[in-house]
Design an enzyme around this catalytic site. Structure first.
Site, PDB file in Angstrom:
ATOM      1  N   ASP A 187      42.055  45.318  45.948  1.00 25.88           N
ATOM      2  CA  ASP A 187      42.719  44.830  44.889  1.00 25.88           C
ATOM      3  C   ASP A 187      44.263  45.236  44.581  1.00 25.88           C
ATOM      4  O   ASP A 187      44.480  45.862  45.534  1.00 25.88           O
ATOM      5  CB  ASP A 187      41.841  44.997  43.331  1.00 25.88           C
ATOM      6  CG  ASP A 187      41.907  46.398  43.410  1.00 25.88           C
ATOM      7  OD1 ASP A 187      42.300  47.061  44.256  1.00 25.88           O
ATOM      8  OD2 ASP A 187      41.438  46.742  42.058  1.00 25.88           O
TER       9      ASP A 187
ATOM     10  N   ASP B 268      32.916  43.730  39.416  1.00 25.87           N
ATOM     11  CA  ASP B 268      33.097  44.188  40.597  1.00 25.87           C
ATOM     12  C   ASP B 268      31.636  44.653  41.136  1.00 25.87           C
ATOM     13  O   ASP B 268      31.454  45.011  42.348  1.00 25.87           O
ATOM     14  CB  ASP B 268      33.804  45.301  40.765  1.00 25.87           C
ATOM     15  CG  ASP B 268      35.249  44.652  40.694  1.00 25.87           C
ATOM     16  OD1 ASP B 268      35.772  43.715  41.050  1.00 25.87           O
ATOM     17  OD2 ASP B 268      36.441  45.484  40.175  1.00 25.87           O
TER      18      ASP B 268
ATOM     19  N   ASP C 275      36.921  47.985  40.462  1.00 29.14           N
ATOM     20  CA  ASP C 275      36.990  48.656  39.161  1.00 29.14           C
ATOM     21  C   ASP C 275      36.380  48.424  38.089  1.00 29.14           C
ATOM     22  O   ASP C 275      36.132  49.165  37.000  1.00 29.14           O
ATOM     23  CB  ASP C 275      38.230  49.249  38.854  1.00 29.14           C
ATOM     24  CG  ASP C 275      39.065  47.875  38.762  1.00 29.14           C
ATOM     25  OD1 ASP C 275      38.645  46.646  38.596  1.00 29.14           O
ATOM     26  OD2 ASP C 275      40.356  48.108  38.582  1.00 29.14           O
TER      27      ASP C 275
END
Length: 1007
Positions: free
Chosen positions: A393, A650, A646
């Site tokens: 990410d 996810d 996070d």
């Protein structure tokens, strides 16, 4: 009413201004109904005036906050949900007609709680006993149990104790290391609010969160953690909700009457009443928990161990059958045949393999913990060593997760200090009313001392906070001489429009201004226009401030080092394509970044889509299912994929990846779903983790080759001896050989090992090839010694001295096998990497023990003289010298590698296209299912009868009535109501954002 104080300069607060001039809602307080109302200098009720903080103290606090929050990680831009819809309980419409004023009665609430259950997630606790027992499962473990039963039946209690001890050691080490991975659902449950304010029996009261039921009226205000899914009530309601940890949105979302909100998200601005539409497992968090509990991958290392164990087991069965056949012809007693079977089983199956490998992984996990990487699944170390692609990410991982000022655009005769001064004057100076944009502007005063000094000369007379309709802030200030200055800042188009309301703007200035706005937008910068006028004079357009979330200081170096290690970084972000490309450009990741339109709904065939994903440098505007899809495609192409995450969403994708990594600051759900948890901000830790994991892989590879070779060595030697001569080594000595080999090589976990500069994988053909060659030459060396002793009557032979063949063979086998680890630990030479003192010491201890066995004749009753022992050592050294030459020649030979590998199958384009077509057919089938509201049976029957008569008269055939199926979208902001999708019967499998959410998050994106 609680008040949310902005304490961190993070991306979740950045929603006041657009990217490049586009319109984005704000977290500022909503203006009054009369935006032109002026506030007197006395302050009155305006918090922006009465609550202004001292400038110096404010700047000190902001600087301290920026320093402490620079490393904070918000639940940013990614995903987690990917597997598609999940069945939930449909809440009947009549349950959602509760009176906003009266709420539910206590009796009705209790009835609904019994019907729909408590507002909590279902517990799926793992049985610790079953988890411990699972470490006793596997081909090698099963053979060890069989050997233990056989040893007990034959009353070989030494063998029985050793086998059971190794089994218990392996299970204990593995269980203790993985025990720290807690119950993911319990972690998700901890995110739910503990209390809720509801309307019951016509009164507002506070109840436990678990008592909230569908149809409840819940009061929401600033700082409230929403206790359940629901819909906002009140026509004029305007709410700002931070749901970043659920949906991956980096910006707070604007909500109005009729919009859905979700449990565990937080109210940032505003207050309202909410109708509860889903509780417990029937919420968005509940569906995510269901996915996370059911998603998982089987480690490659487990498959490797099972493959080795199964193959060796087949060889053991072959040799036992051969020995038994020979024994039947000789008339060997059944007890002796069973003893032979025990011997071959113990030496043929590496009973210590699981224990040694688990210990090696555990020692590596402890080392990684010192590097701020906590390993929760031991086999993930092996997976990380072979990872070729990292899907990362952006916000907070690759970037700092804070806004900083980039080079501004200045109009003619305007300085940077003047532009910063104007923007600071039009910013709130009250901590409570300050958002991330205002904080960035105020912090800019620290680097513009001229503007900072001039700020002291101005007094705020009027402050109009950000208006989401006009998209600007207006402030009227007065200098020390009593001159009034009007300052405006906001979205660049809004500033131009505000100026044009009083006078026209020079065409040249307008064109240059718009061109710069477009340039900033294409680069993903957030633009902030500014203008002022003195007294009743004309407006002066000063320029544009641009803000950007910069890369971390160590990210560029990390990306370069990752490339040198053969790890390609792909960026997967929820931000716009422009922002993703600008970040990638600064990090030199490659700018082939696309939106998710290419992933779904494209006309590409399966193989073309897979090629496209492999070649892309990243994807922007991703949802949870998109990241899952990218990981899935890469895995189907044979890549090992690591993934960072996070947020709550996810969790499933972290389990899908071969090595799921929860970055610093991740939610509890992400941490417990991940295989590895980073405690240090950013991606720098991954370099240490990769190097360490490859060193650990090298140690395990060395041991696997070594242990297979040892099994083959003893199988060939003893099986042929039993078949040809009906002789074998004492069973107790055989058990000690197995113990010596495994105890000595436990120290391999502490060996100094090099790390590969390329991803490493289990090349099983080459592993078996090297092990077979080593095992055969070990057997040849032992047979030469054994054969010459038999030729001379059982003594002498090549050692030219006395000694019992049992002890002589025991010592020679113990020496050559323990020394083999020094050969297999390197592929370039014995001195390529010096072994650790722990490994040398362990091997030396085993050699001394084996020597004492031979000298004192333990378990055989015949002593061996010292001269014979010295000659056995010399002979063993010669054998190992020959084997080392052969081993290193083959290990670096491309001819040998190609020979053992044979033909490597290539990907099948037709199969990939066929699979893709099946997925498209499945999606189209879902689209073709018509969603119609359920009507009463009587109305349907009467309509069917009338329509059938009319159709029969026309001679037409009626189509069967479609069955209604409720389908949940992965994006919670999309309604399940078919009318919400513009008349489509069901939303696409990969859903789009609603128009309202698009406008709030990043309007103008090229979708």
């Amino acid at each position: 009413m609680s008040t949310t104080v902005h304490e961190t300069l993070d991306m979740t607060e950045v929603n006041s201004y657009p990217k490049g001039g586009d319109n984005i809602p704000t977290t500022h307080n909503q203006p009054s109904s009369n935006p032109s109302t002026h506030v007197e200098p006395s302050g009155g009720d305006n918090p922006h005036l009465s609550g202004e903080d001292d400038l110096d103290e404010l700047l000190r606090n902001l600087a301290a906050e920026a320093g402490s929050s620079a490393e904070q990680k918000s639940d940013e831009d990614d995903e987690g949900n990917a597997d598609g819809p999940h069945a939930v309980i449909n809440i009947p419409t009549e349950y959602l007609n509760t009176s906003e004023r009266d709420g539910l009665s206590s009796e009705e609430a209790e009835k609904r709680k019994r019907k729909f259950g408590a507002n909590q997630l279902a517990e799926h606790k793992e049985n610790m006993l079953l988890k411990f027992l699972s470490f006793f499962a596997g081909p090698i473990q099963y053979v060890m149990f069989a050997a233990a039963v056989l040893a007990g039946g034959l009353q070989h209690f030494v063998d029985l104790g050793v086998i059971l001890g190794l089994l218990l050691l392996n299970a204990s080490v593995g269980f203790l290391q993985e025990y720290q991975a807690g119950n993911i659902v319990a972690q998700l449950k901890s995110q739910l609010a503990l209390k809720a304010t509801v309307v019951r029996n016509g009164k507002v009261q506070e109840i436990d969160n678990v008592d909230v039921v569908p149809g409840d009226i819940v009061k929401l205000e600033e700082g409230t953690i929403i206790p359940a899914d629901g819909k906002i009530l009140g026509e004029k309601t305007s709410l700002q909700v931070d749901q970043s940890s659920l949906t991956g949105e980096s910006l707070a979302i604007s909500k109005k009457c009729g919009d859905e909100v979700y449990s565990s998200s937080a109210v940032k601005r505003g207050q309202c009443m909410m109708m509860v539409t889903g509780t417990g497992d029937n919420t968005y968090v509940g569906r995510t928990a269901s996915l996370a509990s059911g998603t998982g991958t089987r480690g490659k290392f487990t498959e490797v161990l099972n493959s080795i164990g199964s193959t060796l087991l087949l060889l053991v069965i072959f040799w036992i059958l051969a020995i038994w056949i020979a024994g039947f012809f000789r008339g060997t007693p059944i007890v002796d045949l069973l003893t032979y079977a025990l011997i071959i089983t113990v030496i043929g199956v590496p009973v210590g393999l699981p224990a040694v490998v688990t210990t090696t992984l555990a020692v590596g996990a402890a080392y990684l913990a010192r590097k701020q990487a906590i390993v929760q699944r031991l086999s993930a170390i092996e997976s990380l060593a072979g990872c070729e692609i990292l899907c990362s990410d952006k916000t907070g991982t690759l970037t700092k997760n804070k806004l900083v000022l980039h080079d501004p655009y200045l109009m003619d005769d305007c300085s940077a200090d003047t532009l910063v001064l104007c923007c600071a004057l039009a910013s709130s100076r009250s901590t409570k009313g300050m958002d991330a944009i205002d904080k960035s502007v105020m912090l800019a005063l620290l680097s513009h001392p001229g503007a900072r000094e001039q700020m002291r000369n101005y007094t705020t007379l009027d402050f109009q906070p950000f208006d989401p309709v006009t998209k600007r802030i207006v402030a009227v200030v007065e200098d020390a001489e009593g001159n009034k200055i009007t300052c405006v800042k906001g979205a660049p188009p809004a500033v131009l429009k505000f100026v044009e309301e009083e006078h026209a703007i020079d065409r040249r200035v307008l064109n240059a201004y718009n061109e710069k706005v477009a340039e900033f937008a294409s680069r993903g910068f957030r633009s902030l226009g500014a203008a002022w006028k003195k007294g009743d004079g004309q407006w002066v357009i000063l320029g544009i401030l641009c803000l950007f979330d910069p890369p971390r200081d160590d990210t560029a170096r990390t990306v370069i080092e990752a490339g040198e290690l053969g790890l390609k970084v792909k960026m997967l972000t929820g931000d716009a394509v422009g922002i993703a490309k600008e970040t990638a450009r600064q990090l030199k990741l490659g700018t082939n970044i696309y939106n998710t339109k290419m992933l779904v709904g494209s006309e590409m065939t399966g193989s073309e889509l897979n090629d496209f994903v492999v070649a892309a440098d990243g994807f922007a505007e991703v949802f949870p299912e998109h990241k899952w899809k990218v990981v899935d495609i890469l895995q189907k192409r044979g890549y090992l994929v690591a993934m960072t995450g996070d947020g709550v969403n996810d969790a499933p994708s972290l389990k899908k990846a071969d090595a799921g990594i929860a970055v610093e600051g991740a939610s509890d759900a992400a941490r417990t779903s991940a295989d590895i948890v980073f405690l240090h901000p950013g991606l720098g830790t991954i370099i240490d983790a990769i190097k360490t994991s490859r060193q650990i892989f090298h140690r395990m590879l060395s041991y696997v080759i070594y242990r297979i070779a040892l099994s083959l060595h003893l199988e060939i030697l003893l099986s042929l001896s039993l078949i040809i001569l009906d002789q074998t080594i004492n069973p107790e000595l055989v058990v000690f050989l197995a113990i010596f080999c495994d105890i000595a090589t436990l120290a391999i976990a502490y060996d100094t090992a090099p790390y590969s500069h390329a991803p490493v994988k289990w090349d099983m053909p080459k592993i078996w090839g090297l092990a077979i060659v080593s095992g055969i030459f070990l057997a040849i060396g032992t047979w030469i010694l054994y054969g010459t002793m038999l030729a001379t009557g059982g003594v002498g032979g090549v050692i030219a001295s006395s000694g019992n063949y049992q002890e002589v063979l025991f010592l020679e086998i113990a020496l050559t096998e323990s020394w083999l680890i020094f050969i297999t630990r390197s592929s370039n030479g014995l001195l390529d990497t010096l072994p650790s003192w722990q490994l040398v010491g362990a091997v030396l201890a085993v050699d001394v023990a084996a020597t004492l066995f031979a000298i004192f004749g333990w378990f055989s009753g015949v002593r061996t003289d010292v001269v014979t022992v010295v000659r056995i050592w010399a002979y063993s050294i010669a054998v190992m010298a020959i084997i080392s030459i052969i081993y290193y020649s083959l290990a670096n030979s491309s001819i040998f590698s190609n020979l053992v590998r044979g033909r490597i199958s290539k990907r099948n384009k037709n199969i990939e296209d066929f699979r893709s077509q099946l997925e498209k057919v499945s999606v189209q089938h879902e689209k073709d299912i018509v969603h119609k509201p359920r009507r009463s049976r009587r109305a349907v029957d009467s309509e069917d009868d009338s329509s059938s008569d009319s159709e029969s008269a026309r001679g037409t055939v009626r189509r069967p009535r479609a069955v209604r199926h409720r389908r949940l979208t992965a994006d919670p902001d999309l309604s399940d109501d078919p009318d919400h999708h513009g008349g489509q019967s069901t939303p696409p499998a990969i859903v789009r954002r609603s128009s309202q959410k698009r406008a709030s998050a990043a309007p103008g994106r090229d979708l």
